[in-house]
Design a protein around this motif. Structure first.
Motif, short mmCIF file in Angstrom:
data_model
loop_
_atom_site.label_atom_id
_atom_site.label_comp_id
_atom_site.label_asym_id
_atom_site.label_seq_id
_atom_site.Cartn_x
_atom_site.Cartn_y
_atom_site.Cartn_z
N ARG A 197 0.83 -1.21 0.00
CA ARG A 197 0.00 0.00 0.00
C ARG A 197 0.86 1.25 0.00
O ARG A 197 1.96 1.25 0.54
CB ARG A 197 -0.91 0.00 1.24
CG ARG A 197 -2.01 -1.03 1.14
CD ARG A 197 -2.86 -1.04 2.38
NE ARG A 197 -3.95 -2.00 2.24
CZ ARG A 197 -5.12 -1.70 1.70
NH1 ARG A 197 -5.36 -0.48 1.29
NH2 ARG A 197 -6.05 -2.62 1.59
N CYS A 198 0.33 2.29 -0.60
CA CYS A 198 1.01 3.59 -0.63
C CYS A 198 1.14 4.11 0.80
O CYS A 198 0.19 4.07 1.57
CB CYS A 198 0.21 4.57 -1.47
SG CYS A 198 0.76 6.27 -1.33
N ARG A 199 2.32 4.56 1.18
CA ARG A 199 2.52 4.98 2.57
C ARG A 199 1.84 6.30 2.89
O ARG A 199 1.70 6.67 4.05
CB ARG A 199 4.01 5.07 2.90
CG ARG A 199 4.78 5.99 2.00
CD ARG A 199 6.20 6.04 2.39
NE ARG A 199 6.36 6.72 3.67
CZ ARG A 199 7.52 6.85 4.29
NH1 ARG A 199 8.59 6.31 3.77
NH2 ARG A 199 7.61 7.50 5.42
N PHE A 200 1.42 7.03 1.87
CA PHE A 200 0.79 8.33 2.12
C PHE A 200 -0.73 8.28 2.10
O PHE A 200 -1.39 8.90 2.90
CB PHE A 200 1.28 9.37 1.11
CG PHE A 200 2.73 9.67 1.26
CD1 PHE A 200 3.19 10.34 2.38
CD2 PHE A 200 3.64 9.24 0.32
CE1 PHE A 200 4.53 10.61 2.55
CE2 PHE A 200 4.99 9.50 0.48
CZ PHE A 200 5.44 10.18 1.59
N CYS A 201 -1.30 7.54 1.13
CA CYS A 201 -2.76 7.55 1.04
C CYS A 201 -3.35 6.21 1.45
O CYS A 201 -4.56 6.09 1.63
CB CYS A 201 -3.21 7.93 -0.37
SG CYS A 201 -2.81 6.70 -1.60
N GLY A 202 -2.53 5.18 1.59
CA GLY A 202 -3.04 3.89 2.02
C GLY A 202 -3.67 3.06 0.93
O GLY A 202 -4.12 1.95 1.18
N LEU A 253 5.72 3.96 -7.23
CA LEU A 253 5.15 5.26 -6.91
C LEU A 253 3.97 5.48 -7.83
O LEU A 253 4.01 5.16 -9.00
CB LEU A 253 6.20 6.35 -7.16
CG LEU A 253 7.19 6.58 -6.02
CD1 LEU A 253 8.20 7.62 -6.45
CD2 LEU A 253 6.47 7.03 -4.76
N HIS A 254 2.90 5.99 -7.30
CA HIS A 254 1.77 6.29 -8.16
C HIS A 254 1.45 7.77 -8.03
O HIS A 254 2.03 8.47 -7.22
CB HIS A 254 0.58 5.40 -7.80
CG HIS A 254 0.03 5.65 -6.44
ND1 HIS A 254 -1.29 5.58 -6.15
CD2 HIS A 254 0.65 6.00 -5.29
CE1 HIS A 254 -1.47 5.86 -4.89
NE2 HIS A 254 -0.32 6.11 -4.34
N ASP A 255 0.52 8.23 -8.84
CA ASP A 255 0.19 9.63 -8.83
C ASP A 255 -0.66 9.91 -7.60
O ASP A 255 -1.87 9.75 -7.62
CB ASP A 255 -0.57 9.96 -10.12
CG ASP A 255 -0.73 11.45 -10.28
OD1 ASP A 255 0.16 12.19 -9.83
OD2 ASP A 255 -1.75 11.87 -10.86
N CYS A 256 0.01 10.28 -6.53
CA CYS A 256 -0.68 10.34 -5.24
C CYS A 256 -0.81 11.78 -4.74
O CYS A 256 0.17 12.44 -4.46
CB CYS A 256 0.09 9.49 -4.23
SG CYS A 256 -0.61 9.51 -2.60
N GLU A 257 -2.06 12.24 -4.61
CA GLU A 257 -2.31 13.60 -4.14
C GLU A 257 -1.78 13.79 -2.72
O GLU A 257 -1.20 14.80 -2.38
CB GLU A 257 -3.83 13.87 -4.14
CG GLU A 257 -4.40 14.19 -5.50
CD GLU A 257 -3.72 15.39 -6.13
OE1 GLU A 257 -3.56 16.41 -5.44
OE2 GLU A 257 -3.33 15.30 -7.31
ZN LIG Z 1 -0.80 7.21 -2.55
#
Ligand SMILES: [Zn+2]
Ligand SMILES: [Zn+2]
Length: 302
Positions: A80-85, A92-96
């Motif tokens: 899971r993305c560490r910033f948005c979950g 890395l994905h396009d994560c706001e």
């Molecule tokens: Zn993310």
């Protein structure tokens, strides 16, 4: 006249004995579906579960969930993305949220660890946990969370735990706070102090889930602050700063959607107490770009 204490005691002793004998056979009911959990039956799967690092582990005994419910609530192990979950495939994905967190303002949280996505049975469980009758379910889900993420959380070298606070009127109306229960259990699992009263909610906000994504940040802006003792002077405030400065904290909530609430809690902890690291533990990560789509997605789940 002497009251007949002895017969009363005897009767009490007998019913107590029957209750204990019954508990030997049926130690309790499933916290989710109320099915009787017979001691003779295998309450939790005997097969090991594989954790994130591929390690085998057995479900803890104190998880009061029947096999079916545990199977339904069992999270999918995913990167899971560490910033948005959100689930991603290790890239890395396009994560706001990442853009926001890596911003110069950097006052948001450092990472978020969800148990699973906000859907199906987990969603149903979280909705039930708003009622005091399901406090046991909150505890069982907290234990399930601890089972999957204890190791990861220990690696973060955290100092204390703070549940996302609830306005006192909301709490009065509901009679319970599932983030408080979640935080309490995690505190025991990790051996960390929990401060449920450290923050206060200054005003009633609109329900985050009724708002569009872009409105949510404004809705929670400035709504939390540190709860100092009544008439606390500057000396006490400095003492708070001295205690919490450079500490690493775990913020606990039930659902994370845009992360606006947890980011606001992080901002207060950093600016008012000097906390340096904020991790967020949530039971579920809700997708959703706006309220209408969220609603639709949630309906699609059924
Ligand atoms: Zn993310
Ligand atoms: Zn069950």
């Amino acid at each position: 006249m002497k009251t007949p204490l002895l017969p009363l005691r005897l009767a009490g002793g007998i019913t107590d004995g029957i209750r204990r004998a019954w508990e030997l056979v049926v130690p309790g009911t499933c916290h989710f579906c109320d099915a009787l959990l017979f001691r003779s039956a295998e309450r939790v799967p005997a097969l090991p579960e594989y954790l994130e690092d591929g390690e085998e582990a057995y479900f803890p005994e104190d998880l009061r969930l029947c096999r079916e419910c545990l199977e339904a609530l069992r999270p999918e192990i995913a990167h899971r993305c560490r910033f948005c979950g959100a689930k991603n495939k290790g890239r890395l994905h396009d994560c706001e949220q990442a853009k926001y967190s890596l911003d110069v303002r950097h006052l948001g949280y450092d990472r978020v660890i969800p148990l699973d996505d906000y859907r199906l049975r987990l969603r149903e469980a979280i909705l039930r946990m708003k009622l005091p009758r399901y406090d046991g379910l909150s505890a069982s889900l907290a234990r399930l969370y601890g089972f999957y993420h204890e190791k990861q959380l220990r690696h973060l070298r955290l100092d204390f735990i703070v549940p996302v606070p609830m306005h006192r009127l909301t709490r009065m109306a509901r009679g319970t706070s599932s983030p408080d229960i979640f935080a309490g259990i995690l505190g025991k699992t990790l051996g960390l102090p929990v401060f449920p009263g450290l923050l206060r909610v200054n005003r009633l906000t609109k329900l985050q889930r009724s708002l569009k994504m872009e409105e949510r940040e404004a809705n929670v802006a400035g709504c939390f602050s540190v709860r100092y003792p009544f008439l606390a002077g500057s000396a006490i405030r400095e003492e708070f700063w001295r205690i919490f400065k450079n500490r690493r904290v775990l913020v606990v909530d039930d659902v994370l959607t845009t992360g606006a609430t947890c980011a606001e809690v992080s901002r207060v902890l950093r600016t008012e107490l000097g906390v340096t690291y904020v991790a967020v533990a949530v039971l579920a990560k809700a997708r959703g770009r706006n309220a209408a789509e969220n609603q639709k997605e949630e309906e699609d789940d059924w």
